[in-house]
Design a protein around this motif. Structure first.
Motif, PDB file in Angstrom:
ATOM      1  N   MET A   1      -9.159  64.419 -22.192  1.00 39.96           N
ATOM      2  CA  MET A   1      -7.716  64.619 -22.066  1.00 39.96           C
ATOM      3  C   MET A   1      -7.419  66.091 -21.759  1.00 39.96           C
ATOM      4  N   SER A   2      -6.621  66.333 -20.712  1.00 37.66           N
ATOM      5  CA  SER A   2      -6.365  67.704 -20.270  1.00 37.66           C
ATOM      6  C   SER A   2      -5.230  68.377 -21.020  1.00 37.66           C
ATOM      7  N   LYS A   3      -4.402  67.581 -21.704  1.00 39.23           N
ATOM      8  CA  LYS A   3      -3.204  68.084 -22.381  1.00 39.23           C
ATOM      9  C   LYS A   3      -2.236  68.724 -21.386  1.00 39.23           C
ATOM     10  N   ASP A  61      -6.111  66.491 -13.101  1.00 36.64           N
ATOM     11  CA  ASP A  61      -6.456  65.699 -14.268  1.00 36.64           C
ATOM     12  C   ASP A  61      -5.267  65.551 -15.214  1.00 36.64           C
ATOM     13  N   LEU A  62      -4.117  65.217 -14.643  1.00 34.16           N
ATOM     14  CA  LEU A  62      -2.894  65.106 -15.439  1.00 34.16           C
ATOM     15  C   LEU A  62      -2.963  63.890 -16.353  1.00 34.16           C
ATOM     16  N   ASP A  63      -2.499  64.067 -17.584  1.00 31.17           N
ATOM     17  CA  ASP A  63      -2.473  62.951 -18.536  1.00 31.17           C
ATOM     18  C   ASP A  63      -1.295  62.027 -18.271  1.00 31.17           C
ATOM     19  N   GLY A  64      -0.262  62.528 -17.603  1.00 32.31           N
ATOM     20  CA  GLY A  64       0.923  61.741 -17.298  1.00 32.31           C
ATOM     21  C   GLY A  64       1.832  62.535 -16.378  1.00 32.31           C
ATOM     22  N   VAL A  65       2.909  61.885 -15.932  1.00 27.88           N
ATOM     23  CA  VAL A  65       3.844  62.552 -15.022  1.00 27.88           C
ATOM     24  C   VAL A  65       5.281  62.154 -15.380  1.00 27.88           C
ATOM     25  N   LEU A  66       6.172  63.148 -15.399  1.00 31.50           N
ATOM     26  CA  LEU A  66       7.610  62.898 -15.500  1.00 31.50           C
ATOM     27  C   LEU A  66       8.198  62.924 -14.097  1.00 31.50           C
ATOM     28  N   ILE A  67       8.936  61.893 -13.745  1.00 36.84           N
ATOM     29  CA  ILE A  67       9.603  61.831 -12.445  1.00 36.84           C
ATOM     30  C   ILE A  67      11.099  62.003 -12.682  1.00 36.84           C
ATOM     31  N   ALA A  68      11.660  63.067 -12.128  1.00 34.50           N
ATOM     32  CA  ALA A  68      13.087  63.333 -12.297  1.00 34.50           C
ATOM     33  C   ALA A  68      13.809  63.076 -10.982  1.00 34.50           C
ATOM     34  N   THR A  69      14.370  61.889 -10.858  1.00 30.55           N
ATOM     35  CA  THR A  69      15.188  61.443  -9.724  1.00 30.55           C
ATOM     36  C   THR A  69      14.566  61.717  -8.367  1.00 30.55           C
ATOM     37  N   ALA A  70      13.300  61.449  -8.207  1.00 29.74           N
ATOM     38  CA  ALA A  70      12.671  61.569  -6.888  1.00 29.74           C
ATOM     39  C   ALA A  70      13.132  60.418  -5.990  1.00 29.74           C
ATOM     40  N   THR A  71      13.186  60.683  -4.697  1.00 30.58           N
ATOM     41  CA  THR A  71      13.585  59.653  -3.742  1.00 30.58           C
ATOM     42  C   THR A  71      12.525  58.565  -3.667  1.00 30.58           C
ATOM     43  N   VAL A  84      -1.880  56.211 -14.008  1.00 29.41           N
ATOM     44  CA  VAL A  84      -1.342  57.432 -14.614  1.00 29.41           C
ATOM     45  C   VAL A  84      -0.041  57.083 -15.343  1.00 29.41           C
ATOM     46  N   PRO A  85       0.053  57.357 -16.646  1.00 32.71           N
ATOM     47  CA  PRO A  85       1.302  57.082 -17.382  1.00 32.71           C
ATOM     48  C   PRO A  85       2.473  57.860 -16.778  1.00 32.71           C
ATOM     49  N   HIS A 248       3.464  59.092 -26.201  1.00 30.51           N
ATOM     50  CA  HIS A 248       2.995  57.910 -26.933  1.00 30.51           C
ATOM     51  C   HIS A 248       2.085  57.064 -26.053  1.00 30.51           C
ATOM     52  N   ASN A 249       2.493  56.846 -24.806  1.00 28.54           N
ATOM     53  CA  ASN A 249       1.684  56.026 -23.900  1.00 28.54           C
ATOM     54  C   ASN A 249       0.384  56.714 -23.509  1.00 28.54           C
ATOM     55  N   ILE A 250       0.415  58.039 -23.425  1.00 31.91           N
ATOM     56  CA  ILE A 250      -0.816  58.782 -23.125  1.00 31.91           C
ATOM     57  C   ILE A 250      -1.817  58.623 -24.272  1.00 31.91           C
ATOM     58  N   LEU A 251      -1.316  58.707 -25.490  1.00 30.36           N
ATOM     59  CA  LEU A 251      -2.188  58.644 -26.661  1.00 30.36           C
ATOM     60  C   LEU A 251      -2.549  57.216 -27.059  1.00 30.36           C
ATOM     61  N   ASN A 252      -1.815  56.250 -26.515  1.00 27.31           N
ATOM     62  CA  ASN A 252      -2.062  54.840 -26.847  1.00 27.31           C
ATOM     63  C   ASN A 252      -2.198  54.013 -25.570  1.00 27.31           C
ATOM     64  N   PRO A 253      -3.224  54.261 -24.773  1.00 27.14           N
ATOM     65  CA  PRO A 253      -3.363  53.574 -23.477  1.00 27.14           C
ATOM     66  C   PRO A 253      -3.529  52.065 -23.605  1.00 27.14           C
ATOM     67  N   ASP A 254      -4.009  51.592 -24.740  1.00 27.60           N
ATOM     68  CA  ASP A 254      -4.193  50.152 -24.929  1.00 27.60           C
ATOM     69  C   ASP A 254      -2.950  49.472 -25.479  1.00 27.60           C
ATOM     70  N   ASN A 255      -1.946  50.264 -25.853  1.00 29.15           N
ATOM     71  CA  ASN A 255      -0.725  49.699 -26.411  1.00 29.15           C
ATOM     72  C   ASN A 255       0.493  50.483 -25.928  1.00 29.15           C
ATOM     73  N   PRO A 256       0.681  50.548 -24.590  1.00 33.60           N
ATOM     74  CA  PRO A 256       1.806  51.322 -24.057  1.00 33.60           C
ATOM     75  C   PRO A 256       3.143  50.635 -24.324  1.00 33.60           C
ATOM     76  N   GLU A 257       4.186  51.424 -24.392  1.00 32.22           N
ATOM     77  CA  GLU A 257       5.539  50.905 -24.578  1.00 32.22           C
ATOM     78  C   GLU A 257       6.375  51.259 -23.359  1.00 32.22           C
ATOM     79  N   TYR A 258       6.820  50.223 -22.652  1.00 29.98           N
ATOM     80  CA  TYR A 258       7.632  50.417 -21.461  1.00 29.98           C
ATOM     81  C   TYR A 258       9.075  50.011 -21.750  1.00 29.98           C
ATOM     82  N   GLY A 259       9.922  50.161 -20.741  1.00 33.87           N
ATOM     83  CA  GLY A 259      11.311  49.744 -20.872  1.00 33.87           C
ATOM     84  C   GLY A 259      12.268  50.914 -20.723  1.00 33.87           C
ATOM     85  N   THR A 260      13.536  50.616 -20.893  1.00 36.12           N
ATOM     86  CA  THR A 260      14.600  51.597 -20.666  1.00 36.12           C
ATOM     87  C   THR A 260      15.230  52.034 -21.977  1.00 36.12           C
TER      88      THR A 260
END
Length: 280
Positions: A1-3, A61-71, A84-85, A248-260
């Motif tokens: 994990m790259s943190k 080696d990103l652990d995840g990505v935040l997408i802020a209103t990309a087209t 990638v979470p 949470h999803n990065i640290l729990n890849p086998d039990n991710p939580e999705y939704g809005t």
């Protein structure tokens, strides 16, 4: 994990972190990431000789990505559909963490206030076509329908978020209509500056001659007179929640939580919307 967590920040006005809306979201996101021992890295969006978003995520080696209103694009969906979470601001995708402001509640409260002051001729200079614009427009029309208010087609004007020049142009068109509105609602407080400048240049007074309302709650307009009627969004909390859920999803890849997750907004009373006494 790259943190290390990537941030994809894209806005139509190309203002990036100079725009308070995104700056506050990213600050909240960064604070929560740092608290959990993660750092952030902005993804490169320059079209010349750059890797795709997914390739950048792999390269660093990103652990995840935040997408802020990309087209929306094939490149974006490639990242979203990868392993990638991902957390997304103001969108509604499957199998991702979606964090958004309560635009339905915000628009409803704003419109109910305007209507309570007697307005029946309400125009809406909206943002460009995207998820947020569609949600707000749908709620705008719903509230009008609930109050049996007819909205002429010419009262619905397509603009752009934070585009003062285009807002000024659209306001001129509305003011020149044979039956102009008594109130103009703008896509955001910053864009509203363009409309308010035009109204003042024509010798009209807000709200005596025409009322205006904004959205987003922009500090830039905090000290203007009359104070603008708007909706404050809790941008800092949006960023923090996005970070918490993504981590949470990065640290729990086998039990991710999705939704809005919807973050509450707050109607802010201002003096830019006045009472309509005459029957229209």
């Amino acid at each position: 994990m790259s943190k290390l967590i990537g941030v994809l920040l894209e806005d139509a006005a190309k203002q990036g972190l100079t725009q308070d809306f995104f700056a506050t979201i990213i600050e909240g996101f960064k604070q929560e990431c740092n608290r959990s021992g993660f750092n952030i890295l902005f993804l490169n969006q320059e079209e010349t000789d750059r890797l795709t978003y997914l390739d950048q995520a792999k390269q660093f080696d990103l652990d995840g990505v935040l997408i802020a209103t990309a087209t929306d694009s094939d490149e974006l969906f490639e990242l979203i559909n990868s392993d990638v979470p991902v957390a997304v601001i103001d969108k509604d995708y499957e199998n991702t963490v979606n964090v958004q402001s309560d635009n339905k509640k915000g628009m409803t409260e704003l419109m109910e206030h305007i209507i309570s002051l007697g307005h029946r001729k309400i125009a809406y200079v909206m943002g460009q076509e995207n998820y947020v614009t569609n949600v707000r427009l749908s709620e705008f029309l719903k509230v009008c329908s609930d109050h049996e208010i007819h909205v002429p087609e010419e009262y619905l004007v397509r603009g752009e978020f934070r585009n003062i020049g285009l807002t000024a142009y659209n306001t001129e068109i509305l003011l020149k209509l044979p039956d102009p509105p008594t109130c103009i609602l703008y896509s955001d407080d910053y864009a509203a500056i363009g409309g308010m400048n035009v109204i003042g240049a024509r010798g009209l007074e807000i709200p005596r001659d025409i009322s205006v309302a904004g959205y987003d709650g922009n500090d830039i307009l905090a000290n203007i007179e009359p104070s603008i009627t708007t909706v404050n969004q809790n941008n800092m909390e949006m960023g923090k929640v996005a970070a918490k859920k993504l981590i949470h999803n990065i640290l729990n890849p086998d039990n991710p939580e999705y939704g809005t997750t919807t973050i509450g907004s707050e109607f802010e009373y201002g003096r830019s919307v006045g009472q309509v006494y005459a029957a229209f």
